[in-house]
Design a protein around this motif. Structure first.
Motif, mmCIF file in Angstrom:
data_model
loop_
_atom_site.group_PDB
_atom_site.id
_atom_site.type_symbol
_atom_site.label_atom_id
_atom_site.label_comp_id
_atom_site.label_asym_id
_atom_site.label_seq_id
_atom_site.Cartn_x
_atom_site.Cartn_y
_atom_site.Cartn_z
ATOM 1 N N TYR A 35 79.928 -64.217 56.592
ATOM 2 C CA TYR A 35 79.738 -65.619 56.904
ATOM 3 C C TYR A 35 79.828 -66.611 55.706
ATOM 4 O O TYR A 35 79.692 -67.539 55.667
ATOM 5 N N THR A 36 80.034 -65.764 54.769
ATOM 6 C CA THR A 36 79.577 -66.897 52.948
ATOM 7 C C THR A 36 81.061 -66.529 52.316
ATOM 8 O O THR A 36 81.385 -67.499 51.931
ATOM 9 N N VAL A 37 82.161 -65.439 52.877
ATOM 10 C CA VAL A 37 83.523 -65.512 52.089
ATOM 11 C C VAL A 37 84.678 -65.684 53.028
ATOM 12 O O VAL A 37 85.020 -65.563 54.497
ATOM 13 N N THR A 38 84.540 -68.048 53.170
ATOM 14 C CA THR A 38 85.497 -68.262 54.264
ATOM 15 C C THR A 38 86.490 -69.107 53.634
ATOM 16 O O THR A 38 87.477 -69.520 54.211
ATOM 17 N N ASP A 39 87.097 -68.662 52.224
ATOM 18 C CA ASP A 39 87.819 -68.986 51.416
ATOM 19 C C ASP A 39 87.961 -68.250 50.534
ATOM 20 O O ASP A 39 87.785 -67.933 50.093
ATOM 21 N N VAL A 40 89.662 -68.793 49.319
ATOM 22 C CA VAL A 40 89.933 -68.026 48.167
ATOM 23 C C VAL A 40 88.342 -68.167 47.379
ATOM 24 O O VAL A 40 88.652 -67.569 46.422
ATOM 25 N N THR A 41 87.848 -69.568 47.260
ATOM 26 C CA THR A 41 87.387 -69.584 46.630
ATOM 27 C C THR A 41 85.859 -68.687 46.004
ATOM 28 O O THR A 41 84.903 -68.202 45.338
ATOM 29 N N GLY A 57 95.449 -42.066 46.623
ATOM 30 C CA GLY A 57 95.909 -41.822 47.787
ATOM 31 C C GLY A 57 95.371 -40.506 49.484
ATOM 32 O O GLY A 57 93.969 -40.197 48.432
ATOM 33 N N LEU A 58 95.706 -41.218 49.882
ATOM 34 C CA LEU A 58 94.262 -40.341 51.026
ATOM 35 C C LEU A 58 94.163 -40.081 52.643
ATOM 36 O O LEU A 58 94.108 -39.653 53.903
ATOM 37 N N GLY A 59 95.682 -39.794 52.686
ATOM 38 C CA GLY A 59 96.872 -39.595 53.247
ATOM 39 C C GLY A 59 96.998 -40.667 54.412
ATOM 40 O O GLY A 59 96.641 -41.970 54.738
ATOM 41 N N ASP A 60 98.253 -39.848 55.684
ATOM 42 C CA ASP A 60 98.349 -41.332 56.910
ATOM 43 C C ASP A 60 98.698 -42.387 55.753
ATOM 44 O O ASP A 60 98.122 -43.427 56.920
ATOM 45 N N ASP A 61 99.657 -42.869 54.710
ATOM 46 C CA ASP A 61 99.725 -43.388 54.199
ATOM 47 C C ASP A 61 98.700 -44.741 53.898
ATOM 48 O O ASP A 61 98.414 -45.556 54.107
ATOM 49 N N ALA A 62 97.806 -43.996 53.896
ATOM 50 C CA ALA A 62 95.969 -44.785 53.059
ATOM 51 C C ALA A 62 96.175 -44.854 52.061
ATOM 52 O O ALA A 62 95.940 -43.716 51.053
ATOM 53 N N GLU A 63 95.417 -45.416 50.955
ATOM 54 C CA GLU A 63 94.858 -45.106 49.648
ATOM 55 C C GLU A 63 93.828 -46.485 49.098
ATOM 56 O O GLU A 63 93.274 -47.892 50.162
ATOM 57 N N LEU A 64 93.039 -45.810 49.661
ATOM 58 C CA LEU A 64 91.935 -46.188 48.469
ATOM 59 C C LEU A 64 91.734 -47.077 47.138
ATOM 60 O O LEU A 64 92.619 -46.187 46.101
ATOM 61 N N ARG A 65 91.600 -48.406 46.370
ATOM 62 C CA ARG A 65 91.826 -49.109 45.424
ATOM 63 C C ARG A 65 90.932 -50.648 45.471
ATOM 64 O O ARG A 65 90.398 -50.533 46.251
ATOM 65 N N PRO A 66 90.801 -50.349 43.631
ATOM 66 C CA PRO A 66 89.591 -51.689 43.578
ATOM 67 C C PRO A 66 89.999 -52.984 43.909
ATOM 68 O O PRO A 66 91.478 -53.330 44.075
ATOM 69 N N LEU A 67 89.460 -53.414 44.172
ATOM 70 C CA LEU A 67 89.189 -54.796 44.113
ATOM 71 C C LEU A 67 88.859 -55.834 43.292
ATOM 72 O O LEU A 67 87.703 -55.297 42.719
ATOM 73 N N GLU A 68 89.627 -56.852 42.820
ATOM 74 C CA GLU A 68 89.693 -57.411 41.950
ATOM 75 C C GLU A 68 89.655 -59.173 42.010
ATOM 76 O O GLU A 68 90.040 -59.331 43.083
ATOM 77 N N PRO A 69 88.519 -59.710 41.138
ATOM 78 C CA PRO A 69 89.066 -61.259 41.965
ATOM 79 C C PRO A 69 89.588 -62.282 41.748
ATOM 80 O O PRO A 69 90.397 -62.465 42.071
ATOM 81 N N TRP A 70 91.825 -61.521 40.915
ATOM 82 C CA TRP A 70 92.515 -62.111 41.213
ATOM 83 C C TRP A 70 92.915 -61.122 42.782
ATOM 84 O O TRP A 70 94.408 -62.745 43.132
ATOM 85 N N GLN A 71 92.846 -60.847 43.399
ATOM 86 C CA GLN A 71 92.808 -60.908 44.893
ATOM 87 C C GLN A 71 92.463 -61.435 45.746
ATOM 88 O O GLN A 71 92.555 -61.447 46.825
ATOM 89 N N ALA A 72 91.293 -62.165 45.359
ATOM 90 C CA ALA A 72 91.002 -63.064 45.470
ATOM 91 C C ALA A 72 91.821 -64.187 47.716
ATOM 92 O O ALA A 72 91.125 -63.904 48.647
ATOM 93 N N ALA A 73 92.748 -64.239 47.294
ATOM 94 C CA ALA A 73 93.211 -65.233 48.250
ATOM 95 C C ALA A 73 94.213 -63.758 49.499
ATOM 96 O O ALA A 73 93.548 -64.440 50.152
#
Length: 175
Positions: free
Chosen positions: A42-48, A5-21
């Motif tokens: 420029y290179t993150v253009t779709d789920v893949t 938790g960072l306050g102000d309804d904000a959170e820091l969370r890990p980003l993992e491959p299952w969150q690609a979409a």
């Protein structure tokens, strides 16, 4: 998995491959704001491609050479932070950040950045934390100053984005 938790309804969370979409949708939503400063916009253009990008950081986390985190506000991905480089043996790491325009001005990067700095210095024993940015990126420079980084110099034509060689400022905290 953890959420910080960072306050102000904000959170820091890990980003993992299952969150690609989710990451691909976020990138599509804020691409124009990221493109001047963030090469992966420029290179993150779709789920893949998003999955490949996040998998790269999962592999780096497993090797203890980098990590990626999402910055969420009210449960919505609004930005992120990375240990773009993390060398425990040398005691040096680099932090990178990005934030959606609608989430700016609330101190989120400052609070989340401080979490990463504190963990690197206090838990992992780093002696140097770096912040690299384009000299034209005034928001990034202001964040570096707020976090206590010291400007060390500029590497000329140090990276390539959108057909242009760019300078990069080096900021650091050393112990």
């Amino acid at each position: 998995m953890f959420n910080r938790g960072l306050g102000d309804d904000a959170e820091l969370r890990p980003l993992e491959p299952w969150q690609a979409a989710e990451f691909a949708a976020y990138t599509d939503r804020v691409r124009d704001a990221l493109k001047p400063w963030i090469p992966w916009a420029y290179t993150v253009t779709d789920v893949t491609s998003a999955r490949a990008f996040l998998q790269g950081y999962a592999d780096r986390q497993a090797a203890d050479t980098g990590r990626i985190f999402g910055l969420y506000v009210s449960g919505i991905l609004q930005g992120g932070l990375v240990y773009r480089a993390f060398d425990a043996a040398q005691g040096v790491c680099e932090i990178g950040v990005w934030l959606a325009p609608e989430a700016r001005g609330r101190g989120l990067v400052t609070r989340a950045g401080q979490v990463l700095i504190d963990w690197a210095l206090d838990v992992r024993g780093m002696t140097r934390v770096e912040w690299l940015c384009d000299p034209r990126n005034e928001a990034s420079i202001a964040a570096a100053r707020r976090l206590g980084f010291t400007y060390e110099g500029t590497h000329r034509k140090a990276f390539h984005v959108d057909g242009e060689h760019r300078d990069v400022q080096v900021w650091a905290i050393v112990t």
